[in-house]
Design an enzyme around this catalytic site. Structure first.
Site, PDB file in Angstrom:
ATOM      1  CB  CYS A   2      -0.881   0.036   1.227  1.00  0.00           C
ATOM      2  SG  CYS A   2      -1.886  -1.426   1.429  1.00  0.00           S
ATOM      3  NE  ARG A  27       5.502   1.382  -1.107  1.00  0.00           N
ATOM      4  CZ  ARG A  27       6.491   1.501  -0.240  1.00  0.00           C
ATOM      5  NH1 ARG A  27       7.600   2.094  -0.601  1.00  0.00           N
ATOM      6  NH2 ARG A  27       6.378   1.033   0.972  1.00  0.00           N
ATOM      7  CD1 TRP A  74      -0.415  -5.927  -3.146  1.00  0.00           C
ATOM      8  CD2 TRP A  74      -0.402  -6.637  -1.015  1.00  0.00           C
ATOM      9  NE1 TRP A  74       0.111  -7.188  -3.130  1.00  0.00           N
ATOM     10  CE2 TRP A  74       0.137  -7.652  -1.838  1.00  0.00           C
ATOM     11  CE3 TRP A  74      -0.483  -6.861   0.349  1.00  0.00           C
ATOM     12  CZ2 TRP A  74       0.575  -8.856  -1.338  1.00  0.00           C
ATOM     13  CZ3 TRP A  74      -0.042  -8.076   0.850  1.00  0.00           C
ATOM     14  CH2 TRP A  74       0.480  -9.059   0.001  1.00  0.00           C
ATOM     15  CG  ASN A  99       0.244   2.191   3.736  1.00  0.00           C
ATOM     16  OD1 ASN A  99      -0.795   2.220   3.089  1.00  0.00           O
ATOM     17  ND2 ASN A  99       1.390   2.705   3.305  1.00  0.00           N
ATOM     18  N   GLY A 100      -0.884  -1.033   6.686  1.00  0.00           N
ATOM     19  CA  GLY A 100      -0.662  -1.884   7.858  1.00  0.00           C
ATOM     20  C   GLY A 100      -1.885  -2.739   8.123  1.00  0.00           C
ATOM     21  CD  GLU A 482      17.125 -13.948  -6.050  1.00  0.00           C
ATOM     22  OE1 GLU A 482      16.525 -14.365  -5.051  1.00  0.00           O
ATOM     23  OE2 GLU A 482      16.820 -12.890  -6.631  1.00  0.00           O
ATOM     24  CE  LYS A 486      13.931 -12.021  -8.542  1.00  0.00           C
ATOM     25  NZ  LYS A 486      14.715 -11.635  -7.394  1.00  0.00           N
ATOM     26  CD  GLU A 489      10.130 -12.212  -7.615  1.00  0.00           C
ATOM     27  OE1 GLU A 489       9.413 -11.596  -6.817  1.00  0.00           O
ATOM     28  OE2 GLU A 489      11.370 -12.219  -7.529  1.00  0.00           O
ATOM     29  CG  HIS A 505      18.535 -37.706  -0.476  1.00  0.00           C
ATOM     30  ND1 HIS A 505      18.837 -38.923   0.099  1.00  0.00           N
ATOM     31  CD2 HIS A 505      19.726 -37.105  -0.724  1.00  0.00           C
ATOM     32  CE1 HIS A 505      20.142 -39.039   0.221  1.00  0.00           C
ATOM     33  NE2 HIS A 505      20.707 -37.952  -0.275  1.00  0.00           N
ATOM     34  CE  LYS A 604      11.720  -3.200  -5.116  1.00  0.00           C
ATOM     35  NZ  LYS A 604      12.469  -4.334  -5.657  1.00  0.00           N
TER      36      LYS A 604
END
Ligand code: F6R
Length: 609
Positions: A2, A27, A74, A99-100, A482, A486, A489, A505, A604
């Site tokens: 947000c 964001r 968001w 926000n929060g 990583e 990437k 996402e 395994h 973000k």
């Protein structure tokens, strides 16, 4: 996540608010809204979707005013609908952006419903505006009403509140979600990130935890968590935000991938001199603190966590310092043992990630010798609240998928390895080796980017795939992780990463001709082991894409596509091998037509749990 923008001025503020929201788009959000105060009272406009749609609606309706608040949401509580978008109103008098997460929203909602308030959304935020409205009945003015209301809130908030009967006055409160006040001449602003306000001011005051502030055109008055009036220092921001944005690139992510040589160069500048690493890059007291350090506990999330995992391999091998790495959301909720002489290291691009920040705050109560953050935002909570800070100089990272922040974090962490090794009496040759390897890194990264076209062609082979497997060993295992993060996402292809030795395994069962297997294979002491793992995949009909040191002697054939990478000192190989994997995920996403810079469901800066 947000975003908040607020303004009070002698001019009409809708354009300032909307431009601020546009700058916070990176964001991640799913709806946007604005509320302004004018002669007609409080006017509100909200849209599901992009800020552009809200901007168009504002142009059509002409809604404007001399004070206003705006928000990109968001979704956390309640679906993505116009009714759930902020600002929220109470009795057409109070407007709130937030926000929060308000954790006790259910009990507050029941209480307020009992007092006759009707709720128009499923959000936790709506309790704030009704609560402030209710407090106004006894507190007499907006500031006191907000002060009384926030005492009843549990959870995290950065919130801005406007009262239709107190025009030009904004009251803000911060607990757990960052807020900054932008100082103008005869006008003042508020935002969750200074980037939003750079067109109107460069002078900022950062609110601290528990602060409540009254903001009018002429004055900013701040009260701390005890209610005492306080002065907070104003800082002049040097942050650059290139509104043109992407330059010659199609996406911020691609631009940021290509900025890595310069971002790393900036991060090293003045800090790596010949064979030496400058200790003051970590803060004034670094030398004394590092002498006491016997153990390092790293805490981070997502990509930053992967940087921490690489650092663990480095710290134990080159600095002789033991190291644990943990995901912040786990660390903060379990009982952990603190080894004597432990350094708590947080790693974060934003410096505001809720779980990492909470872990830092927890650690400060647990008896760590000291705290250090490796962070990209100088003004962030983590930098302000840590004993030591290493600032990466990646510049603003706009693409949601972290790229240049990661490689600059790794450069900073490698400097930390050299510094801790030196403080622990490790041979000076190690510091010299790291310093020289780091100095060579920017040009090696440039070389690595030269294979862009080869990777673009390779990406075609992934476009119809639903799953993929990434393999690495040693300090390349986190790089495989990583790479997988990437790919998933931004292309939405399911990607898993395994330490190659784990294949037999379990994951070997996944191998068939439809499962691409991506292998990172630098020329290090684990190469022969990795080659055996590659044979295990080949024997089961797997198709492999091997990113290999050209001296590692992998040959392309029907089942294996080899992409040669320049040879470097293995100490910096994890940084170098990151780039082709970033490029691969980028070009696969392009073919799949996803929203590369703002992938679905992601934000973000994750300022809520
Ligand atoms: C992935 C990504 C996230 C972040 C994570 C932590 O590309 O960007 O996984 O790394 O949300 O964020 P920071 O580093 O800001 O604490």
């Amino acid at each position: 996540m947000c975003g908040i923008v607020g303004a009070t001025a002698e001019r009409r503020v809708a354009d300032i608010l909307l431009e601020g929201l546009r700058r916070l788009e990176y964001r991640g959000y799913d709806s946007a809204g604005i509320a302004v105060l004018n002669d007609k009272g409080l006017e509100q406009l909200r849209r599901v979707g992009k800020v552009q749609e809200l901007t168009q609606a504002q142009a059509e309706t002409g809604i404007n005013g001399f004070a206003g608040i705006a928000h990109t949401r968001w979704a956390t509580h309640g679906g993505v609908t116009e009714a759930n978008a902020h600002p929220h109103l109470s009795s057409n008098r109070i407007a709130v952006v937030h926000n929060g997460i308000i954790e006790n929203h259910e009990s507050l909602r029941k209480e307020l419903q009992g007092l006759g308030y009707t709720f128009n959304s499923d959000t936790d935020t709506e309790v704030i505006c009704h609560l402030v409205h209710e407090e106004l009945k006894t507190q007499g003015n907006l500031l006191n009403a907000v002060k009384a209301a926030v005492k009843k809130l549990e959870g995290a908030y950065g919130t801005v509140i406007m009262d239709q009967q107190d025009p030009g006055h904004l009251v803000v409160a911060r607990s757990g979600s960052p807020l900054v006040i932008g100082l103008g001449i005869g006008e003042n602003f508020i935002a969750s990130d200074q980037l939003a306000l750079l067109p109107v001011t460069r002078n900022f005051i950062y609110l601290e935890e528990g602060d409540v502030a009254s903001v009018t055109r002429e004055a900013v008055t701040i009260f701390d968590h005890t209610g005492a009036q306080v002065e907070r220092e104003a800082i002049v921001s040097e942050l650059q935000y290139d509104a043109g944005g992407k330059g010659e690139y199609r996406h911020f992510m691609l631009k940021e991938i290509h900025e890595q040589p310069i971002a790393v160069r900036n991060t090293l500048e003045g800090r790596v001199n010949g064979d030496k690493i400058a200790l003051d890059a970590f803060g004034e007291d670094a030398e004394a603190i590092f002498r006491d350090i016997r153990h390092v506990q790293i805490v981070a999330c997502g990509t930053s966590y992967h940087a921490g995992m690489v650092a663990r391999y480095w710290l134990e091998e080159y600095a002789g310092v033991s190291c644990n790495v943990e995901i912040a959301s786990e660390f903060r909720y379990r009982k952990s043992h603190v080894f004597p002489g432990s350094l708590l290291v947080t790693i974060s691009q934003s410096g505001e990630t809720a779980d990492t920040l909470a872990a830092l705050r927890l650690a400060k109560t647990l008896g760590y010798r000291s705290t250090l953050t490796v962070c990209n935002v100088a003004s962030s909570s983590m930098v302000r609240e840590s004993d030591l800070a290493f600032l990466t100089k990646a510049g603003a990272e706009i693409g949601v998928a972290s790229t240049k922040a990661f490689t600059t974090q790794l450069a900073g962490l490698l400097m930390l390895v050299a510094a801790l090794g030196k403080a622990n009496g490790v041979d000076a040759a190690v510091e010299a080796r790291i310093a020289r390897a780091l100095a060579s890194l920017p040009s090696k990264l440039e070389e690595a980017l030269a294979i862009t076209q080869e990777i673009e062609e390779l990406a075609e082979e992934f476009a119809d795939k639903d799953h993929s497997l990434f393999l690495g060993r040693g300090d390349q295992y986190p790089i495989a992780m990583e790479g997988a993060l990437k790919l998933k996402e931004i292309s939405y292809i399911h990607a898993e990463a395994y330490a190659a030795g784990e294949l037999k395994h379990g994951p070997l069962a996944l191998i068939d001709a439809y499962m691409p297997v991506i292998v990172v294979a630098p020329n290090n002491e684990l190469l022969e082991k990795l080659k055996s793992n590659v044979e295990e995949v080949r024997a089961r009909g797997g198709i492999m894409y091997v990113f290999a040191d050209r001296d590692a002697h992998f040959e392309s054939d029907d089942t294996m596509h080899v992409i040669n990478i320049a040879h470097v000192d293995e100490i910096i190989a994890p940084i170098l091998y990151t780039l082709p994997l970033q490029l691969l995920s980028y070009y696969v996403a392009i073919i799949k037509g996803t929203d590369v810079d703002q992938p679905r469901n992601l934000a973000k800066s994750v300022t809520v749990e």
